[in-house]
Design a protein around this motif. Structure first.
Motif, short mmCIF file in Angstrom:
data_model
loop_
_atom_site.label_atom_id
_atom_site.label_comp_id
_atom_site.label_asym_id
_atom_site.label_seq_id
_atom_site.Cartn_x
_atom_site.Cartn_y
_atom_site.Cartn_z
N LEU A 98 10.46 0.84 -11.13
CA LEU A 98 9.80 -0.16 -12.30
C LEU A 98 9.57 1.52 -12.81
O LEU A 98 8.94 2.82 -12.34
CB LEU A 98 8.65 -0.28 -11.63
CG LEU A 98 8.98 -1.37 -10.35
CD1 LEU A 98 7.41 -1.98 -10.43
CD2 LEU A 98 9.66 -2.78 -11.66
N ILE A 99 9.87 1.38 -14.06
CA ILE A 99 9.34 2.77 -15.30
C ILE A 99 7.96 2.97 -16.21
O ILE A 99 7.61 3.50 -16.51
CB ILE A 99 10.52 2.57 -16.02
CG1 ILE A 99 10.67 1.86 -16.94
CG2 ILE A 99 11.70 3.25 -15.54
CD1 ILE A 99 11.67 2.56 -18.32
N TYR A 100 7.15 1.67 -15.37
CA TYR A 100 5.72 2.01 -16.37
C TYR A 100 4.98 1.81 -15.53
O TYR A 100 5.07 0.79 -14.19
CB TYR A 100 6.21 0.47 -17.33
CG TYR A 100 6.08 1.40 -18.26
CD1 TYR A 100 6.23 1.68 -19.99
CD2 TYR A 100 8.16 -0.12 -19.27
CE1 TYR A 100 6.87 1.99 -20.53
CE2 TYR A 100 8.88 0.45 -19.78
CZ TYR A 100 8.28 1.43 -20.94
OH TYR A 100 9.25 0.93 -21.89
N THR A 101 3.72 2.61 -15.40
CA THR A 101 2.58 1.99 -14.48
C THR A 101 1.13 2.61 -15.34
O THR A 101 1.46 3.34 -16.43
CB THR A 101 2.74 2.77 -13.18
OG1 THR A 101 3.83 3.17 -13.15
CG2 THR A 101 1.94 2.87 -12.55
N TYR A 102 0.11 1.61 -15.15
CA TYR A 102 -0.83 1.91 -15.84
C TYR A 102 -1.39 2.86 -14.97
O TYR A 102 -1.58 3.45 -13.97
CB TYR A 102 -2.17 0.62 -16.13
CG TYR A 102 -1.04 -0.12 -16.39
CD1 TYR A 102 -0.67 -0.21 -17.97
CD2 TYR A 102 -1.21 -1.84 -16.34
CE1 TYR A 102 -0.71 -1.15 -18.74
CE2 TYR A 102 -1.17 -3.05 -17.10
CZ TYR A 102 -0.36 -2.65 -18.41
OH TYR A 102 0.30 -3.52 -18.90
N CYS A 103 -2.60 3.83 -16.03
CA CYS A 103 -3.13 4.75 -15.61
C CYS A 103 -4.74 5.20 -16.25
O CYS A 103 -4.91 5.11 -16.82
CB CYS A 103 -2.77 6.09 -15.28
SG CYS A 103 -3.92 7.28 -14.78
N GLY A 104 -5.29 3.64 -15.84
CA GLY A 104 -6.59 3.42 -16.97
C GLY A 104 -6.29 3.14 -17.90
O GLY A 104 -5.13 1.58 -18.44
N ILE A 105 -6.40 3.52 -19.12
CA ILE A 105 -5.84 2.93 -20.41
C ILE A 105 -4.81 3.65 -20.77
O ILE A 105 -4.16 3.22 -22.27
CB ILE A 105 -7.05 3.07 -21.21
CG1 ILE A 105 -7.58 4.81 -21.48
CG2 ILE A 105 -8.16 2.63 -20.79
CD1 ILE A 105 -8.74 5.56 -22.73
N VAL A 106 -4.18 4.77 -20.20
CA VAL A 106 -3.50 5.10 -20.26
C VAL A 106 -2.00 4.52 -19.47
O VAL A 106 -1.85 3.93 -19.04
CB VAL A 106 -2.69 6.60 -20.05
CG1 VAL A 106 -1.46 7.34 -19.95
CG2 VAL A 106 -4.40 6.91 -20.26
N LEU A 107 -0.83 3.83 -20.36
CA LEU A 107 0.94 3.55 -20.02
C LEU A 107 1.28 5.28 -19.76
O LEU A 107 1.96 5.59 -20.34
CB LEU A 107 1.45 3.12 -20.65
CG LEU A 107 2.61 2.29 -20.26
CD1 LEU A 107 2.39 1.17 -19.29
CD2 LEU A 107 3.47 1.29 -21.12
N VAL A 108 2.27 5.24 -18.66
CA VAL A 108 2.86 5.93 -18.05
C VAL A 108 4.30 5.99 -18.18
O VAL A 108 4.32 4.86 -17.18
CB VAL A 108 2.50 6.48 -16.76
CG1 VAL A 108 3.47 8.07 -16.14
CG2 VAL A 108 1.00 7.22 -16.88
N ALA A 109 4.73 6.07 -18.93
CA ALA A 109 6.68 5.86 -19.04
C ALA A 109 7.78 6.75 -18.24
O ALA A 109 7.53 7.97 -19.28
CB ALA A 109 6.81 5.12 -20.80
N ILE A 110 8.21 6.62 -17.67
CA ILE A 110 8.32 7.21 -17.04
C ILE A 110 10.30 7.55 -17.79
O ILE A 110 10.57 6.34 -17.28
CB ILE A 110 8.84 7.25 -15.37
CG1 ILE A 110 7.54 7.46 -14.84
CG2 ILE A 110 9.85 8.29 -15.34
CD1 ILE A 110 7.49 7.93 -13.86
N ASN A 111 10.83 8.59 -18.34
CA ASN A 111 12.01 7.84 -18.68
C ASN A 111 13.82 7.95 -17.93
O ASN A 111 13.59 8.25 -15.84
CB ASN A 111 12.83 9.42 -19.34
CG ASN A 111 14.43 9.29 -20.40
OD1 ASN A 111 14.39 7.60 -19.85
ND2 ASN A 111 14.47 9.71 -21.49
N PRO A 112 13.99 6.27 -17.66
CA PRO A 112 15.19 6.13 -16.62
C PRO A 112 16.53 6.53 -16.71
O PRO A 112 17.00 6.82 -16.00
CB PRO A 112 16.12 4.91 -16.58
CG PRO A 112 14.89 4.37 -18.33
CD PRO A 112 13.76 5.14 -18.21
#
Length: 1852
Positions: A98-112
């Protein structure tokens, strides 16, 4: 609870590690306050003593419970700190993919670094309309939230995408824009969303380049505003750009590239249009070969060039402008190849006719000499004079590069301007969503001016981000009415002030740039003097005087001062610009025409939505050049201004943050480098968000969620009806420190770590409960086991004891038996001993007594012998005499006996010779042997008898010696007899010896024969055994072959069956695909039709002027519908007298339909002609029968003439009307069509005219024939001529039938012509207008017709005669065959003859019976057909009689004799038809269709009553043979149903009602069509109601298409109703209470995008399904159709549920699988209750069932993997892997799925061929079929209720 209390034994913590950043460990003993060392056990098995910091005494971070690891939102973690965030991201990225994770109001996107199938259209549809916290994190969820908030709050939105180069910023921004384009659509037909997306390839080609970190790195920042109208549809877009990296144009580092566009140009250099650019390979140009990596793996630059050009065309950049752009870019490449030659240290020159510069000048349209001069010189201006100064080679090279950068920057701005112009909308923008794709925080080994500007921008964005986060936290606390205090968070305003304030770094840089002799070194000294030791954020490196360090929010960055001034000034020689401005190439001056007005010559900003202009702060002086200098802004100043403008825009919008993370520097897919990740997390502000959240109350629970989760911690007495008070009471008991939590209005707020503590308590409570349950269960199991063992032991004991008892009894029996045996044995031994002793005694006694007796005997014997001697001596003397006497006697006897013996010997010899003969002849040898044997046996018996006798005699002699002594004489006789007997015995013995010898010889022969026989027998047996063995082998081989044949046949049968099944399935799939394709086309057609109607209504509203004339049909109608709907339009327009005055352009559709009508009319007239001919024949026969009975009546010629005149006038008027229509068609074709097609000489025109002419001629001929036949019919009916009248058609027919040959027919015809000719004058006298002549001509035509009929009749007679001859021939053949059979039968025996004759007779009778049955069926069909025709003709004759009576004048009626007629009154017999007037058609349609409401009147009606009424009306129109009425009614019906569905298409009852009635109407048209296939289930009465005149098969197809469209609309209505219920009822609602616990949720549950509409449950879905089913049953829908609707509903439920399951990690747990299976079982129970299990609905839920089973099965071993692969055959590989990746334990007792197990599953499923698509197509509609369902309802029994308002309809 104090935090230190959590540091107990086995608690897990995080400790710092230089390699892994953070490492997990476990406490080996409890921590006590004051301890300086913690004993830890690492995961690698090592023990460690961790020393605490003596100053801070800070304990290591605690690790979250396993059930919280992998959460969608990092704020849901109980412990919020850096290691927890890093670990959660790593687990999601590596384990769950899973490359997307919420951190509060931020969407953390990790490049796969890998293409993932999570951005398709189906994923967009899945996220559309969903709340942000309901689905798994995704860029689409952020985009949907922004779109919803824009629509809900009417506030502009921004999506800020930031991150390092290579982190995926551009891709994320691109997907966000794609989402907006897909979801919103555009407000116009210009496809604005496509243009918005098309701007991406253009901007990527001119602004993106390959770097060491990213193959497609954006080297500029951009902010795209996507504009929306009031309906929130895209209307346009606008783009702003920031800080283009111009230095890349002239320099690239190792393994990097220039901008993509240059390489695309070089790759396309061989195209014809690019030949003039004189390009080549990229390695040939200095500006593209410095990086040494001109090619990107997997990228085709030539194809990318084609995409770029296509995007330019789509955005309106013309081909000429595109070539201009490419020309300028090619010039830049050639400019880079310009080489300078040094003259001396201060001057240089360019070689004459230098090729690169020549090409550059040619492309740019400038003079070679001027450009060559100013590249090597510069102009210096002083106060008094201006002079030209040469420059060195290095300066010239720098000037060349600066010019290239300047040209590229200007071109970049120009392209951005034109893109914005293409995306600009004339419609007013209501709101917008901005997407900011900007660089993240950067730090390298060497950081320069670009990194400084980038980090400055990130400082501003971080400040805005912190303020926004703080603001949201504050709003949340205020909303929940929680007392809050200021949270101490990092404020980077000091750093911003250091950079942008007065005397800040940028201010000092600008000031140094203005100094004439300013350098980077002097600027560095000013920085040291101003800020060193005065600002804590500013530092000086120890070993450098040309660098400075700034403490940014993310990290310390050291900047090298070298190049700052040059890059800030961005100097370009004015003379070079002037040369370019004087170019003949028109596009080039456009780039520089607004230099004075441009914001940034360095492209710090491009022309954006609001272009910035700079006005001098002081009034301008009159000094020349001052204005230009004041407008010359530095790069830093312009960047600061554009950044302020960006911040103002962002502050005016609601921001949404996307932080892109680069997992590793090597672009490895799904590889996570903790060091790099932590560095980026710190830089992008994610950890700051965590820190701000952790400083307050990061964990938030609603009261219901808290109650559901921690109900196990409460006692029954603690549970109150008020959930809020219950939670308060429990928390006060659980957590003593009240500062650790706060109660809000709707939520409970917890400090960091408290949720983990509650989870620990919950886990302990559950563990204790589990232990107690386990204890009880184990005790119960062990007791049950003990009882089982005890019972078994008792059973075993019982059997053992029984066995022992039986053994003891057996022992006793054996003992007793042994005793008895011993007794008898002892007795036997004793008896035997006794007997032995007794025998011995007896023997002794016997021997003793024998001895005594012998002694006595010897004594007696001596005495006796002495007496005997005395006796014998005395006797010898007597015997001597006697012997001499007897000797003579004996001699005589011997002689006699010798003679007798010889005779006997002779006889024996004779007998011996006869035996030899028999032996030679071998006849009776065995019998003889047997006889001899028998004889020998008899002799032996005799011998034995004799021996016995002899023994007896001896015994007697010995016993009676004493007696013999006394009787001497008798003894002597006895002695003589003994002697004689002895002699005889001797002779017999001799014979026996001889016979034995013979016997031995016979035996030897027999033995040899027997040996031969045995040998033969053995050989025979051996042969037989061999044959048997061979036979056995052959049988075995035969059986094997038979078995093999059977197996092969079985295999072939199975193979064929499988193949047949597969082919059948494939054919079914193909049929379903074709049906689905056809129904999709119908759906698309209906959509286009609705759109056409909407556009037509809009046009009508816009024009607001009603247009006269008929209404034109939609051009998109199908050919079927256009063919069926034209008749109603003609019928409506035929009665309008002013139709011919309409403009020609409005007649084209009418005239084309007229052409089709003419063709159909010709066919109908031909049919009518044939009907009239048959009617004429029948009437003639009736007249012949009734002529003898009726009296002659006077001929009434006036009525005939009047009738014929009226008919002629009617036909003439109709002919004129058709001719007018034909003329209009010709006129319309000549006026409307294109000249090429409709020109008089054109082939199409000629063909059409010829067709129309032939049709009109044929129509005239047919009308004349019909008129003639009608007049003939009337004349024969009204006035019957005498038999001698030649014009009587009946007599003529009779006479013609009597004629035999053609000569007689010809003579009769000539006579008829002469008779007709003689009466011509009378015709003129009777009718001056020539009407009688017309009749006369008609009679001639009739005669001709009759003549042709005679010819045809003659041909038919000849055919019959030929058939009879053939039949005679066949009878002859049959006769011959019968004779042959008879001859054969005579040769058979009597019994076989009788049997053969019977068999033959049975066969003959069977064949005759079959023939008779076939004839009977044909006769029945003929009778039915004739009955139908008879009814039709009787009806027509009745109408003609009525018409005749109406045309008779009153005077003529008086002259006719009136006879009294008795009219019997009959009871009314309804025929199942409904009659209405044509003008009432609209009223019928209005009352029966348009205004009929299913919920009102229709509820109490018979199911399908409107369909029955419409069909009964169609039947009556068919009965009248009125094609116009039929077409008009059917067309009005179809159009009205469409109107109703368009008006009330969202109402399920309306759609269901008309689907049912349309299907019933379709079934009625089939049932009463007269086709045999549809008449099987009809009653005889229903068969009488079949249609007689019209074949409505084409209309059945139109109705079938309409039913398909209604079905699809019904499915859409169902979907819209069920959609909101499915996820809540099937997934979210706990049907089984207490099974699934609620996990902690993050900040994403803070708001809802839509208002709460109530929670749906499974009961809601079932109630809705019941409602649907009851409505469909109430409307009388076909059961098969109901099954298809139910199947579609269940597919929607299953697909939507599974799709949400695949996109929601929180739903993938064991307990949720149980909930889903229970819900599915309830749905199956509903199917069983409704008897719909065979509808195929259950099979549509199979993927969902298997997904639920997958959540519940074991997932550990290879056997489990094999079971999963075999079980989940309805799920795709992607779905199985996705579910396993998403599987999340809700409790600590569940285990996660290991990565190795998932890989095992993937390996096992790699050969499976299935769709790579992740989600099911929830919009898929199964192809629908309408199986024929006849009605048993009789039409004549249907009653029309008065509530329908159909009183104008009468029953017939």
């Amino acid at each position: 609870m104090a935090a230190s209390e959590l540091y107990t034994k086995f608690a897990r913590v995080w400790i710092p590690d230089p390699e892994e950043v953070w490492k997990s460990a476990e406490l080996l003993k409890d921590y006590k306050p004051g301890d300086k060392v913690l004993l830890l056990h690492l995961e690698d098995g090592k023990d460690l003593e961790y020393c605490l910091d003596p100053k801070t005494k800070e304990l290591p971070h605690l690790r979250n419970p396993d059930i919280l690891v992998g959460e969608n939102d990092l704020t849901a973690l109980s412990y919020l700190h850096e290691p927890a965030v890093l670990h959660n991201l790593r687990v999601r990225f590596i384990d769950s993919k899973l490359i997307y994770t919420y951190c509060g109001i931020v969407l953390v996107a990790i490049n796969p670094y890998e293409q993932l199938p999570i951005y398709g259209e189906d994923i967009i549809n899945a996220y559309s309309g969903q709340n942000m916290g309901d689905m798994d994190p995704h860029i689409f969820a952020v985009a949907e939230e922004a779109y919803k908030q824009m629509a809900r709050d009417e506030r502009n939105q921004s999506i800020i995408v930031s991150g390092e180069s290579g982190a995926g910023k551009t891709v994320s921004a691109k997907y966000a824009m794609r989402y907006f384009a897909t979801v919103s659509g555009s407000a116009s037909e210009a496809n604005v969303e496509e243009k918005v997306l098309a701007s991406n390839p253009i901007m990527e080609s001119i602004g993106n380049a390959k770097t060491t970190r990213n193959d497609n790195s954006s080297r500029f920042g951009k902010y795209i505003e996507i504009g929306f109208d009031k309906r929130y549809r895209i209307i346009g877009a606008n783009m702003r750009t920031y800080l283009l990296e111009k230095s890349r144009v002239v320099f690239q580092a190792e393994e990097e590239r220039n901008y993509h566009i240059f390489y695309q140009l070089c790759a396309s250099a061989n195209l014809p249009e690019f030949k003039a650019l004189r390009l080549g390979d990229a390695n040939n140009f200095h500006y593209t070969n410095q990086g040494g990596s001109p090619v990107i793996e997997g990228v085709d630059d030539a194809k990318e060039m084609a995409h770029t050009r296509q995007a330019c065309t789509l955005l309106g950049i013309s081909e000429s402008y595109q070539m201009g752009i490419f020309r300028i870019l090619a010039g830049i490449l050639h400019l880079g190849n310009v080489v300078f030659m040094s003259r001396d240290s201060d001057s240089c020159t360019i070689p004459p006719k230098h090729e690169p510069l020549s090409i550059f000048c040619d492309l740019m349209g400038v003079a070679f000499e001027e450009m060559s001069h100013w590249l090597c010189h510069r102009k210096l201006a002083t106060a008094t004079e201006t002079y030209i100064k040469p420059i060195s080679k290095l300066q010239a090279t720098n000037a060349r590069d600066a010019l290239a950068k300047h040209i590229y920057a200007k071109l970049f701005n120009w392209i951005v301007d034109h893109v914005n112009q293409a995306l600009h909308s004339a419609v007013k923008q209501h709101s917008f969503i901005g997407v900011l794709d900007i660089y993240g925080f950067e730090t390298f080994e060497i950081n320069s001016f670009e990194q400084f500007c980038i980090n400055y921008a990130n400082e501003k964005l971080q400040q805005q981000f912190n303020m926004h986060v703080f603001k949201l936290e504050q709003e949340e606390y205020m909303k929940e009415q929680i007392p809050w205090t200021l949270i101490d968070f990092y404020d980077n305003q000091p750093c911003i002030n250091l950079i942008e304030s007065k005397l800040g770094i940028l201010d000092l840089l600008d000031e140094e740039c203005k100094m004439p002799k300013g350098t980077d070194d002097t600027w560095a000294q000013k920085l040291y003097n101003t800020h060193l030791n005065k600002c804590a954020l500013f530092e000086k490196p120890r070993l450098s005087n040309k660098a400075f360090i700034i403490q940014h929010f993310a990290d310390k960055v050291e900047y090298q001062c070298e190049g700052f001034l040059e890059k800030n000034k961005d100097t370009v020689f004015e003379e070079q610009i002037k040369v370019l401005k004087s170019s003949k190439f028109k596009m080039l001056p456009e780039l520089f025409q607004d230099d004075e007005k441009a914001i940034s010559p360095t492209s710090a900003t491009s022309s954006g939505r609001t272009p910035l202009t700079r006005t001098p702060s002081k009034p301008t002086k009159g000094r020349p050049g001052q204005t230009a200098k004041e407008h010359k802004k530095t790069v830093g100043h312009q960047f600061r201004n554009s950044l302020h403008l960006l911040m103002e825009t962002l502050n005016a919008t609601t921001p949404h943050y996307v932080r892109c993370i680069k997992p590793n520097d090597f672009k490895f897919p799904f590889t996570f480098d903790e060091k790099r990740a932590v560095q980026q997390l710190r830089a992008c502000g994610v950890l700051e968000t965590i820190r701000i959240s952790a400083a307050g109350f990061p964990s938030r629970w609603t009261y219901q969620e808290f109650f559901s989760r921690y109900r196990v911690l409460m006692k029954q007495k603690d549970v109150l009806s008020d959930r809020k008070q219950t939670c308060k009471n429990v928390l006060e008991k659980l957590i003593v420190d009240k500062d650790k939590y706060q109660f809000g209005k709707t939520k409970i707020f917890f400090r960091a770590g408290q949720v983990a503590y509650l989870e620990k308590l919950r886990a302990d409570k559950l563990r204790a409960a589990c232990i107690r349950i386990q204890k009880t269960i184990r005790g119960w199991l062990l007791r049950k086991k003990y009882l089982r063992m005890r019972k078994a032991a008792i059973t075993v004991q019982r059997y053992v004891r029984g066995h022992q008892a039986r053994c003891y009894a057996k022992f006793l029996r054996r003992t007793k038996a042994a005793t008895i045996i011993q007794k008898y044995w002892r007795m036997y031994v004793a008896r035997r001993r006794y007997k032995i002793m007794r025998t011995a005694a007896i023997v002794l006694q016997s021997y003793l007594r024998g001895y005594l007796a012998r002694n006595r005997y010897h004594k007696i014997l001596r005495e006796h012998k002495a007496v005997i001697i005395q006796k014998w001596v005395r006797g010898w003397l007597a015997r001597t005499y006697y012997r001499r006497s007897i000797h003579a006697i004996i001699y005589l006897q011997c002689c006699f006996r010798r003679m007798m013996a010889k005779r006997e010997l002779k006889k024996l010899k004779i007998e011996a010779r006869s035996v030899e003969r028999y032996k030679k002849l071998h006849i009776g040898m065995e019998n003889k042997i047997m006889q001899l044997q028998r004889k020998v046996d008899e002799q032996n018996k005799d011998y034995k008898c004799l021996m016995e006798k002899l023994t007896n005699l001896e015994g007697t002699y010995n016993s009676e010696t004493e007696k013999l002594r006394s009787d001497l004489e008798r003894l002597q006789l006895s002695e003589e007899e003994a002697k004689i007997a002895t002699g005889r015995v001797l002779s017999l013995q001799e014979e026996i010896a001889k016979l034995r010898k013979d016997l031995e010889q016979t035996r030897s022969e027999k033995k040899s024969i027997e040996e031969h026989a045995d040998r033969y027998k053995q050989e025979t047996e051996q042969l037989v055994s061999n044959l048997k063995e061979e036979n056995t082998l052959l049988k075995q081989e035969k059986e094997a072959l038979n078995h093999r044949i059977v197996e092969q046949a079985k295999e072939m049968t199975e193979t064929m069956e499988k193949k047949l099944v597969e082919e059948t399935k494939q054919l079914e799939l193909d049929l379903n695909d074709e049906r689905l394709r056809y129904q999709n086309l119908l759906n698309e057609f209906s959509r286009l039709e609705e759109r056409y109607d909407d556009l037509k209504e809009e046009m009508t509203l816009m024009v607001n002027v009603p247009k006269p004339g008929h209404k034109r049909t939609d051009s998109t109608h199908s050919s079927n519908e256009s063919e069926y709907t034209f008749s109603s339009e003609i019928a409506e327009t035929e009665d309008i007298p002013s139709r011919t005055e309409e403009p020609s352009e409005k007649k084209v559709p009418l005239d084309m339909s007229l052409f089709l009508k003419l063709q159909k009319r010709v066919t109908e007239l031909e049919q009518e002609k044939q009907v009239m001919q048959d009617e004429l024949d029948r009437k003639e026969e009736q007249v012949l029968r009734s002529k003898a009975k009726e009296e002659e009546r006077p001929q009434i010629r006036g009525a005939e003439l009047e009738y014929e005149s009226l008919k002629r006038q009617e036909l003439e008027s109709e002919n004129k009307k058709l001719k007018n229509e034909l003329n209009e068609l010709r006129k319309a074709l000549s006026e409307k069509s294109s000249p090429e097609v409709t020109a008089p000489g054109a082939p199409a025109y000629r063909v059409l005219m010829e067709q129309l002419t032939s049709v009109s001629e044929e129509l005239d001929v047919r009308k004349e024939e019909v008129l003639i036949l009608r007049s003939q019919l009337v004349s024969q009916k009204e006035a019957i001529q005498p038999k001698n009248t030649m014009t009587d058609s009946t007599i003529l027919l009779e006479d013609v039938q009597k004629m035999k040959d053609k000569g007689e027919i010809a003579q009769a015809y000539i006579g008829l012509k002469e008779t007709n000719r003689s009466s011509a004058m009378d015709c003129h006298e009777l009718n001056e207008d020539g009407e009688l002549l017309l009749v006369y001509e008609g009679l001639k035509q009739a005669n001709r017709l009759l003549e042709s009929q005679l010819q045809s009749q003659k041909r038919s007679h000849e055919n019959e005669a030929e058939a009879l001859r053939g039949e005679i021939q066949s009878l002859k053949e049959e006769n011959n065959r019968q004779q042959q059979l008879l001859a054969q039968n005579l040769q058979l025996p009597p019994e076989a003859r009788i049997e053969a004759s019977l068999q033959h007779e049975i066969t003959r009778l069977t064949n005759e019976n079959l023939d008779l049955m076939e004839q009977l069926e044909k006769q029945d069909k003929t009778v039915r057909k004739l009955k139908k025709q008879l009814k039709v003709f009787a009806k027509k004759i009745g109408e003609l009689e009525v018409g005749q009576m109406e045309n008779v004048s009153p005077g003529q009626i008086i002259d006719e004799p009136i006879r009294p007629v008795n009219i019997p009154r009959k009871e009314k017999d309804f025929q199942g038809m409904l009659e209405y007037k044509k003008e009432d058609e609209q009223k019928l349609v209005k009352n029966l269709i348009l205004e009929l409401k299913p919920r009102g009147v229709a509820v109490n009606l018979i199911p399908g009553l409107p369909a029955y009424i419409l069909f009964m009306c169609v039947r009556h129109a068919d009965y009248l043979n009125d094609d116009q009425k039929v077409r008009s009614l059917l067309t009005s019906t179809i159009n009205s149903i469409k109107k109703v569905l368009k008006k009330r298409g969202d109402d399920f009852e309306t759609v269901s009602f008309w689907l049912s009635n349309t299907c019933r109407f379709l079934h009625c048209l089939k049932q009463y069509s007269g086709e045999e296939g549809f008449m099987k289930h009809n009653t005889s009465r229903q068969n009488e109601h079949c249609l007689t005149n019209f074949d409505l098969a084409e209309y059945r197809q139109v109705l079938s298409d309409l039913a398909i469209q209604i079905y699809q609309q019904l499915v859409r209505v169902l979907e819209n109703i069920l959609q909101p219920m499915i996820v809540s009822g099937m997934l979210e609602h706990e049907t089984i209470q207490g099974v699934s616990g609620v996990k902690p949720t993050g900040l994403r549950k803070r708001t809802s995008s839509i208002a709460d509409e109530g929670t749906y449950t499974l009961d809601s879905i079932l109630r809705q399904l019941n409602s649907f089913h009851s409505v469909m049953c109430q409307h009388g829908m076909d059961p098969e159709l109901i099954k298809q609707v139910v199947k579609q509903m269940f597919y929607i439920v299953g697909a939507v549920t599974l799709n949400n399951l695949l996109l929601r990690k929180d739903m993938c747990s064991w307990s949720k699988g149980m909930q889903i299976r229970y819900n599915v079982s309830q749905l199956e129970e509903w199917l069983r209750d409704k008897n719909l299990m065979n509808s195929g609905a259950k099979e549509t839920l199979e993927p969902l069932i298997q997904a639920a089973q997958l959540l519940q099965v074991k997932k550990k071993t290879d056997d489990d993997a094999e079971a999963i692969c075999s079980m989940c055959n309805a799920l795709t590989t992607a779905q199985i892997v996705k579910v396993l990746n998403l599987y999340t334990p809700v409790n600590e007792f569940e285990e996660r799925v290991s990565v190795s197990f998932i890989r095992t599953i993937q390996m096992r499923l790699r050969d499976r061929k299935d769709s790579p698509q992740l989600l099911m197509d929830a919009k898929h509609i199964f192809p629908v079929t309408f199986p024929f369902n006849p009605s048993s309802l009789a039409l004549e029994t249907i009653q029309i209720p008065a509530s329908l308002g159909l009183g104008f309809i009468s029953r017939v």
